[in-house]
Design a protein around this motif. Structure first.
Motif, short mmCIF file in Angstrom:
data_model
loop_
_atom_site.label_atom_id
_atom_site.label_comp_id
_atom_site.label_asym_id
_atom_site.label_seq_id
_atom_site.Cartn_x
_atom_site.Cartn_y
_atom_site.Cartn_z
N GLU A 129 0.83 -1.21 0.00
CA GLU A 129 0.00 0.00 0.00
C GLU A 129 0.86 1.26 0.00
OE1 GLU A 129 -3.95 -1.78 2.31
OE2 GLU A 129 -2.34 -0.79 3.45
N ALA A 130 1.89 1.27 0.83
CA ALA A 130 2.76 2.45 0.91
C ALA A 130 3.48 2.69 -0.41
CB ALA A 130 3.76 2.28 2.04
N ARG A 131 3.93 1.63 -1.05
CA ARG A 131 4.64 1.78 -2.32
C ARG A 131 3.70 2.27 -3.42
NH1 ARG A 131 8.03 -3.46 -3.66
NH2 ARG A 131 8.93 -2.05 -5.21
N LEU A 132 2.48 1.76 -3.46
CA LEU A 132 1.52 2.20 -4.47
C LEU A 132 1.13 3.66 -4.27
CD1 LEU A 132 -0.75 -0.97 -4.48
CD2 LEU A 132 0.78 -0.25 -6.32
N ALA A 133 0.93 4.05 -3.02
CA ALA A 133 0.61 5.46 -2.74
C ALA A 133 1.74 6.37 -3.21
CB ALA A 133 0.33 5.65 -1.26
N ALA A 134 2.98 5.94 -2.99
CA ALA A 134 4.12 6.76 -3.38
C ALA A 134 4.20 6.91 -4.90
CB ALA A 134 5.41 6.14 -2.84
N ILE A 135 3.90 5.84 -5.64
CA ILE A 135 3.93 5.90 -7.11
C ILE A 135 2.94 6.94 -7.62
CG2 ILE A 135 3.35 4.62 -9.22
CD1 ILE A 135 4.46 2.10 -7.75
N GLU A 136 1.76 6.99 -7.01
CA GLU A 136 0.71 7.91 -7.45
C GLU A 136 0.88 9.31 -6.85
OE1 GLU A 136 -1.68 7.67 -9.57
OE2 GLU A 136 -2.01 5.53 -9.92
N GLY A 137 1.79 9.48 -5.92
CA GLY A 137 1.90 10.77 -5.23
C GLY A 137 0.81 10.96 -4.21
N GLY A 138 0.25 9.85 -3.70
CA GLY A 138 -0.79 9.90 -2.69
C GLY A 138 -0.23 9.66 -1.30
N SER A 139 -1.13 9.63 -0.32
CA SER A 139 -0.73 9.44 1.08
C SER A 139 -1.29 8.18 1.70
CB SER A 139 -1.18 10.65 1.92
OG SER A 139 -0.68 11.85 1.39
N HIS A 140 -2.42 7.70 1.18
CA HIS A 140 -3.12 6.57 1.79
C HIS A 140 -3.57 5.61 0.68
CE1 HIS A 140 -3.36 9.17 5.35
NE2 HIS A 140 -3.85 10.10 4.55
N CYS A 141 -3.60 4.33 1.03
CA CYS A 141 -3.99 3.32 0.05
C CYS A 141 -4.65 2.15 0.75
CB CYS A 141 -2.75 2.82 -0.71
SG CYS A 141 -3.06 1.45 -1.87
N ALA B 108 -2.38 11.99 -11.44
CA ALA B 108 -3.79 12.37 -11.29
C ALA B 108 -4.01 13.40 -10.18
CB ALA B 108 -4.62 11.11 -11.01
N PHE B 109 -3.36 13.24 -9.04
CA PHE B 109 -3.59 14.17 -7.94
C PHE B 109 -3.13 15.58 -8.29
CE2 PHE B 109 -3.23 10.13 -5.44
CZ PHE B 109 -4.54 10.11 -5.00
N ASP B 110 -2.04 15.67 -9.03
CA ASP B 110 -1.53 16.99 -9.42
C ASP B 110 -2.45 17.69 -10.41
OD1 ASP B 110 0.62 16.49 -7.81
OD2 ASP B 110 1.99 15.98 -9.44
N HIS B 111 -3.39 16.94 -11.01
CA HIS B 111 -4.34 17.52 -11.95
C HIS B 111 -5.72 17.68 -11.33
CE1 HIS B 111 -1.13 16.30 -14.73
NE2 HIS B 111 -1.59 17.27 -15.51
N GLY B 112 -5.82 17.53 -10.00
CA GLY B 112 -7.05 17.86 -9.30
C GLY B 112 -7.88 16.70 -8.82
N VAL B 113 -7.53 15.46 -9.16
CA VAL B 113 -8.33 14.30 -8.79
C VAL B 113 -8.26 14.04 -7.29
CG1 VAL B 113 -8.52 11.80 -9.08
CG2 VAL B 113 -8.13 13.26 -11.07
N ASP B 114 -9.37 13.57 -6.72
CA ASP B 114 -9.43 13.28 -5.28
C ASP B 114 -9.10 11.83 -4.95
OD1 ASP B 114 -10.61 15.91 -4.33
OD2 ASP B 114 -12.15 15.28 -5.77
N ILE B 115 -9.49 10.92 -5.83
CA ILE B 115 -9.34 9.48 -5.57
C ILE B 115 -8.82 8.81 -6.84
CG2 ILE B 115 -10.55 7.34 -4.96
CD1 ILE B 115 -12.75 9.18 -3.72
N VAL B 116 -7.82 7.99 -6.67
CA VAL B 116 -7.26 7.23 -7.79
C VAL B 116 -7.57 5.75 -7.58
CG1 VAL B 116 -5.15 6.44 -8.91
CG2 VAL B 116 -5.43 8.85 -8.32
#
Length: 389
Positions: free
Chosen positions: A68-80, A194-202
Motif C-alpha cells: 500500500e505504501a509503495r503504491l501510494a508513493a507511485i501515485e503521489g498519494g498518502s493513503h492506500c 492524477a492528484f496533481d491535476h485535481g483528482v481526489d481518488i485514484v
C-alpha cells in the motif's frame, strides 16, 4: 518447551525465534488471519484503522502495508487500501461515498463492468447514475446536480480511447462540492499524475501493469486526504475485502520493473499503431499519442507517456465476420481481455451496443501490445490481414 508436553502440543507451541538482522530485497510474505497481541492491554488499545499496528489479517500485515505504501508513493498519494480486483475497488469507492438519493456521474466510455455497477446502484439502491460525454470538459458543470456527490473519470477510455480534460472536470466538480475519482489503470500512475491535476481518488487495477504477469487479480484505491481515506477504509472493512499475501507479494515484485516494462509497451505499441495507421484496411487508429485521437491535446498537455493499449477501426467495407476471421488468424496476438502482461492481445468490441451515439461504421478492435519484438507483431498482423480478402 518442556519435554513433559505431548508431541502434538510441541508441534504447535515452540520456543524458537529466528534471530534479528535478516535482510533481503524481496518483501517478506506474511500469511496471517490471526494476529497475536503481547497482552490484553495491547489488544484493547489497538485500533484497526491505525496502521502503526496490526489487529487482524483482513486489516493488513507487513506484506500488504508495504505494498500500500509503495503504491501510494507511485501515485503521489498518502493513503492506500487494497481490494480483490479493480472492479472491487470501484465498488468500494461507490459504496463508501454514495447513499440513497445521491447522484453519480460516469463517462459514457467507462469500463463496462463499472457501467453495470452504476446501473445496479440506480436499480436497487436509489442512487442515480448518469452518463456524460467524456469530452465534455468544463461543460460538466451544467450536468452537476445538487445531489451529485461523485464524478468518475477514465483517462483514456479503455476501449474508445478518448482523453478527457481532467483539470477542467475537477475544477467544475470541486466548485459544486463533488469529488472526482479516476480509473488511472491505463497510465499505471506512471504517465499521468492524477492528484496533481485535481483528482481526489485514484483507482488502479493492479491486475495490469503492476503485476505484469497476467496472473493476479487486485485493485487499489489511493487518496491524499485522511478523512476521505477513513471513509474508504471503513467501507473496505464493512465489505470484508482482503487480498492474499502471495498475490500482494507478486504485485510488489512487479513494481521494480514496472516502468521499464511500461516504457517498452509504449514503444512497441506506437510502432505497431503507426504501421496500422498506414494500412488501407484500417480507417482510424485510436491511440492517444496520435494527433487525430479524440483528446490528444489533453494527452499531450497532461501525460508523459502511453502504454501498450490502443484501438483501431477497420474500414467499413469489412464485416464483423471478416474481422473476426482476422483475429482468429493471428498467431502471436491471443484473444483475451485485460492488458499489461508480456503477451499481446486482440479483442473485438460491438460499439453500437456499448456507447450512446457511436457513429463509426467499421469494426473496432482493441490491441494490447506486449513485450514481443514489434517487427514480429507487425508480421503477424500482416499475415492475418490476408484473410480479409
Amino acid at each position: 518447551m518442556s519435554e513433559e508436553k505431548s508431541l502434538q502440543t510441541r508441534l504447535i507451541h515452540h520456543d524458537y525465534h529466528a534471530p534479528d538482522g535478516f535482510a533481503a530485497f524481496p518483501t517478506a510474505i506474511h500469511h496471517a488471519s490471526t494476529v497475536l497481541f503481547k497482552d490484553v492491554a495491547a489488544l484493547r488499545s489497538r485500533n484497526w484503522q491505525d496502521k502503526a499496528g496490526y489487529t487482524y489479517g483482513l486489516h493488513g500485515t507487513p506484506t500488504t502495508f508495504t505494498l500500500e505504501a509503495r503504491l501510494a508513493a507511485i501515485e503521489g498519494g498518502s493513503h492506500c487500501v487494497l481490494a480483490p480486483s479493480g472492479l472491487a475497488a470501484i465498488a468500494m469507492v461507490d459504496l463508501a461515498l454514495l447513499r440513497t438519493g445521491d447522484d453519480v456521474l460516469l463517462p459514457d466510455n467507462v469500463y463496462n463492468p463499472s457501467r453495470e455497477l452504476g446501473n445496479w446502484l440506480g436499480k436497487d439502491f436509489g442512487i442515480s447514475a448518469r452518463y456524460y460525454n467524456p469530452m465534455v470538459g468544463a461543460g460538466i458543470a451544467g450536468l452537476i446536480q445538487p445531489n451529485t456527490r461523485l464524478i468518475w473519470t477514465e483517462a483514456p477510455g479503455s476501449v474508445s480511447m478518448e482523453v478527457p480534460d481532467i483539470p477542467a472536470i475537477c475544477e467544475a466538480a470541486h466548485a459544486a462540492g463533488a469529488l472526482v475519482a479516476i480509473d488511472n489503470t491505463w497510465s499505471a500512475g506512471i504517465a499521468f499524475a492524477a492528484f496533481d491535476h485535481g483528482v481526489d481518488i485514484v483507482m488502479q487495477a493492479l491486475t495490469k501493469y503492476q503485476s505484469g504477469g497476467s496472473d493476479v487479480l487486485m485493485g487499489a484505491v489511493i487518496c491524499r486526504d485522511k478523512a476521505l481515506h477513513q471513509r474508504l477504509e471503513t467501507a473496505h472493512m464493512r465489505l470484508g475485502y482482503g487480498v492474499g499475501a502471495d498475490d500482494a507479494y507478486l504485485v510488489s515484485r512487479g513494481l521494480a520493473t514496472m516502468k521499464l516494462r511500461f516504457d517498452a509497451h509504449d514503444r512497441g505499441a506506437r510502432q505497431v499503431a503507426a504501421w496500422l495507421k498506414a494500412r488501407p484496411e484500417v480507417s482510424v487508429v485510436l491511440h492517444p499519442a496520435f494527433p487525430d485521437c479524440p483528446g490528444h491535446a489533453h494527452w499531450a498537455r497532461d501525460f508523459t507517456g502511453a502504454g501498450g493499449l490502443f484501438s483501431v477501426i477497420f474500414d467499413e467495407r469489412y464485416s464483423e465476420a471478416q474481422t473476426d476471421r482476422f483475429i482468429d488468424s493471428l498467431r502471436l496476438f491471443k484473444i483475451g481481455y485485460s492488458w499489461g502482461g508480456a503477451n499481446s492481445l486482440c479483442v473485438p468490441y460491438r460499439m453500437q451496443g456499448m456507447r450512446q451515439g457511436w457513429h463509426a461504421k467499421g469494426q473496432l478492435l482493441r490491441f494490447n501490445v506486449g513485450l514481443e519484438e514489434p517487427a514480429d507483431l507487425i508480421a503477424d498482423i500482416e499475415q492475418a490481414m490476408k484473410v480479409l480478402g
